[in-house]
Design a protein around this motif. Structure first.
Motif, mmCIF file in Angstrom:
data_model
loop_
_atom_site.group_PDB
_atom_site.id
_atom_site.type_symbol
_atom_site.label_atom_id
_atom_site.label_comp_id
_atom_site.label_asym_id
_atom_site.label_seq_id
_atom_site.Cartn_x
_atom_site.Cartn_y
_atom_site.Cartn_z
ATOM 1 N N ASN A 319 6.613 23.014 41.416
ATOM 2 C CA ASN A 319 6.696 21.570 41.626
ATOM 3 C C ASN A 319 5.438 21.119 42.351
ATOM 4 O O ASN A 319 5.314 21.273 43.562
ATOM 5 C CB ASN A 319 7.946 21.210 42.438
ATOM 6 N N GLY A 320 4.472 20.605 41.574
ATOM 7 C CA GLY A 320 3.238 20.101 42.158
ATOM 8 C C GLY A 320 2.178 21.150 42.389
ATOM 9 O O GLY A 320 1.203 20.898 43.103
ATOM 10 N N PHE A 321 2.307 22.306 41.761
ATOM 11 C CA PHE A 321 1.343 23.387 41.968
ATOM 12 C C PHE A 321 0.160 23.265 41.014
ATOM 13 O O PHE A 321 -0.995 23.334 41.427
ATOM 14 C CB PHE A 321 2.043 24.730 41.799
ATOM 15 N N ILE A 322 0.428 23.091 39.715
ATOM 16 C CA ILE A 322 -0.629 22.958 38.707
ATOM 17 C C ILE A 322 -0.234 21.858 37.721
ATOM 18 O O ILE A 322 0.922 21.448 37.648
ATOM 19 C CB ILE A 322 -0.878 24.273 37.947
ATOM 20 N N ASP A 323 -1.205 21.431 36.915
ATOM 21 C CA ASP A 323 -0.975 20.314 35.993
ATOM 22 C C ASP A 323 0.004 20.681 34.876
ATOM 23 O O ASP A 323 0.860 19.879 34.510
ATOM 24 C CB ASP A 323 -2.297 19.853 35.376
ATOM 25 N N ASP A 324 -0.133 21.880 34.304
ATOM 26 C CA ASP A 324 0.691 22.234 33.152
ATOM 27 C C ASP A 324 1.889 23.102 33.541
ATOM 28 O O ASP A 324 2.351 23.938 32.757
ATOM 29 C CB ASP A 324 -0.150 22.943 32.082
ATOM 30 N N GLU A 325 2.402 22.912 34.739
ATOM 31 C CA GLU A 325 3.562 23.658 35.190
ATOM 32 C C GLU A 325 4.814 23.256 34.408
ATOM 33 O O GLU A 325 4.874 22.196 33.780
ATOM 34 C CB GLU A 325 3.788 23.424 36.683
ATOM 35 N N VAL A 326 5.825 24.108 34.464
ATOM 36 C CA VAL A 326 7.117 23.831 33.852
ATOM 37 C C VAL A 326 8.093 23.490 34.972
ATOM 38 O O VAL A 326 8.120 24.142 36.013
ATOM 39 C CB VAL A 326 7.626 25.057 33.051
ATOM 40 N N LYS A 327 8.894 22.477 34.756
ATOM 41 C CA LYS A 327 9.866 22.084 35.772
ATOM 42 C C LYS A 327 10.954 23.149 35.920
ATOM 43 O O LYS A 327 11.263 23.882 34.974
ATOM 44 C CB LYS A 327 10.506 20.742 35.396
ATOM 45 N N PHE A 328 11.525 23.223 37.089
ATOM 46 C CA PHE A 328 12.614 24.162 37.339
ATOM 47 C C PHE A 328 13.745 23.939 36.327
ATOM 48 O O PHE A 328 14.168 22.815 36.089
ATOM 49 C CB PHE A 328 13.155 23.991 38.755
ATOM 50 N N GLY A 329 14.185 25.025 35.708
ATOM 51 C CA GLY A 329 15.296 24.965 34.765
ATOM 52 C C GLY A 329 14.899 24.655 33.341
ATOM 53 O O GLY A 329 15.773 24.568 32.473
ATOM 54 N N GLN A 330 13.600 24.506 33.062
ATOM 55 C CA GLN A 330 13.172 24.064 31.728
ATOM 56 C C GLN A 330 12.434 25.115 30.915
ATOM 57 O O GLN A 330 11.950 24.814 29.816
ATOM 58 C CB GLN A 330 12.270 22.829 31.874
ATOM 59 N N THR A 331 12.342 26.341 31.396
ATOM 60 C CA THR A 331 11.544 27.323 30.661
ATOM 61 C C THR A 331 12.111 27.619 29.280
ATOM 62 O O THR A 331 11.365 27.897 28.341
ATOM 63 C CB THR A 331 11.427 28.660 31.431
ATOM 64 N N GLN A 332 13.435 27.571 29.140
ATOM 65 C CA GLN A 332 14.044 27.897 27.854
ATOM 66 C C GLN A 332 14.284 26.661 26.990
ATOM 67 O O GLN A 332 15.033 26.724 26.015
ATOM 68 C CB GLN A 332 15.358 28.652 28.079
#
Length: 353
Positions: A319-332
């Motif tokens: 959360n707020g680490f990098i631009d193209d991060e994935v939100k918690f719970g959304q990897t799948q």
């Protein structure tokens, strides 16, 4: 068959799949060819689970629901809007599929066909029931697909390019075997989460989905945590608790017991809560029922470290680490434009035209 016809066919497939989701299986009206395919696909779901114990019915339905959500006219058109399609010279693109999670090779299958090419599919023996049935549905929706879709269990022959997914070891074999063909060769990758200690309870509960869905077998499953010094794992373990029934599933429990015994006999330090183990380790690929973790000194330093290891990472949850991060719970729940390994399969397919 033009691009719009291909899009329409996959939208209809999405409508068909909308009948199969984690809330249950419910037959709908006005689904084309439903009388011919609905009961048959229910049977294929049953066969897929019986053939592969890791393919729990809930996980199969989760995968089907995900594809149903993606195969809409709006999503597909948004995905394809940046490409220029040329259908004058279709080729045959072979796909060698993995079998770690249900329909893991479907995006490649979709990308090749939507680009106007012919597809030659070699499936994993672990996931061989679902896709051929869905291909038959597509052929009924759009009969022109009949000449464009082939499955084989034998040696791949008569193809122009290849997309192959496997382990690091099989990738070396693929690179040698397909050295004279245009190719995408995928290797082992894992996903990570970067925690700061300021995550909300909801974020950590969502992270549990990233860890446990498909028993952690997917490349988008979080297999490693990066945490600050003196991170308190109590809140993390509390957020994982909703998934505790997973320990009652035999295949998962057997892996948990085995890996725990190995760690204890090796006198490794670990943390555990009865259904998940945390082990401090520099590696990315953790065994089933285990998540590795590593401490970081600062987020800026961690960014540099991960940039050097980007070829090993599928996605980063934060959360707020990098631009193209994935939100918690959304990897799948990736979008159509979230390409595996960051390799654009549509661009690859279009270079074959």
């Amino acid at each position: 068959m033009d691009l719009q016809q291909r899009i329409n066919a996959f939208v209809k497939l999405g409508d068909f799949l909308s009948q199969f989701n984690t809330e249950g299986i419910h037959k709908k009206d006005n689904i084309p060819h439903n009388d011919l395919f609905f009961e048959g696909f229910k049977h294929q779901i049953k066969l897929a689970h019986e053939h592969n114990g890791w393919f729990k019915r809930e996980n199969i339905l989760f995968a089907l629901n995900g594809w149903s959500n993606q195969l809409t006219s709006n999503n597909i058109n948004q995905w394809l809007s940046k490409y220029k399609f040329n259908q004058e010279n279709p080729k045959t693109i072979a796909i060698i599929m993995a079998g770690n999670i249900p329909l893991v090779g479907f995006h490649d299958f979709l990308s090749v066909l939507i680009s106007g090419h012919h597809v030659l599919v070699k499936q994993s023996s672990n996931d061989k029931h679902l896709l051929p049935f869905l291909a038959k549905y597509l052929e009924h929706v759009m009969p022109e697909f009949k000449s464009r879709i082939r499955f084989t269990e034998n040696k791949l022959e008569h193809f122009d390019a290849v997309i192959a997914t496997g382990s690091d070891n099989t990738a070396r074999y693929f690179e040698y075997y397909f050295k004279d063909k245009p190719s995408i060769i995928r290797r082992n990758r894992n996903s990570i989460a970067v925690l700061t200690g300021h995550e909300t309870e909801d974020e950590l509960k969502a992270l549990a989905e990233d860890i446990f869905r498909y028993y952690g077998l997917g490349c988008r499953n979080v297999s490693k945590l990066y945490v600050p010094k003196n991170y308190n794992f109590d809140t993390f373990f509390k957020a994982m608790y909703d998934w505790h029934p997973i320990i009652h599933e035999n295949k998962y429990a057997n892996n948990y017991d085995y890996n725990k015994a190995v760690y204890l006999m090796s006198e490794f330090d670990m943390l555990e809560n009865g259904f998940l183990m945390l082990k401090e380790d520099e590696s990315f690929s953790s065994p089933i029922a285990t998540v590795f973790y590593e401490h970081y000194n600062s987020l800026e330093e961690l960014k540099e470290i991960l940039k050097q290891k980007e070829d090993l990472i599928q996605c980063i949850v934060s959360n707020g680490f990098i631009d193209d991060e994935v939100k918690f719970g959304q990897t799948q729940s990736p979008n159509l434009w979230n390409y595996a390994d960051g390799i654009d399969t549509i661009s690859f397919a279009l270079t074959m035209c």
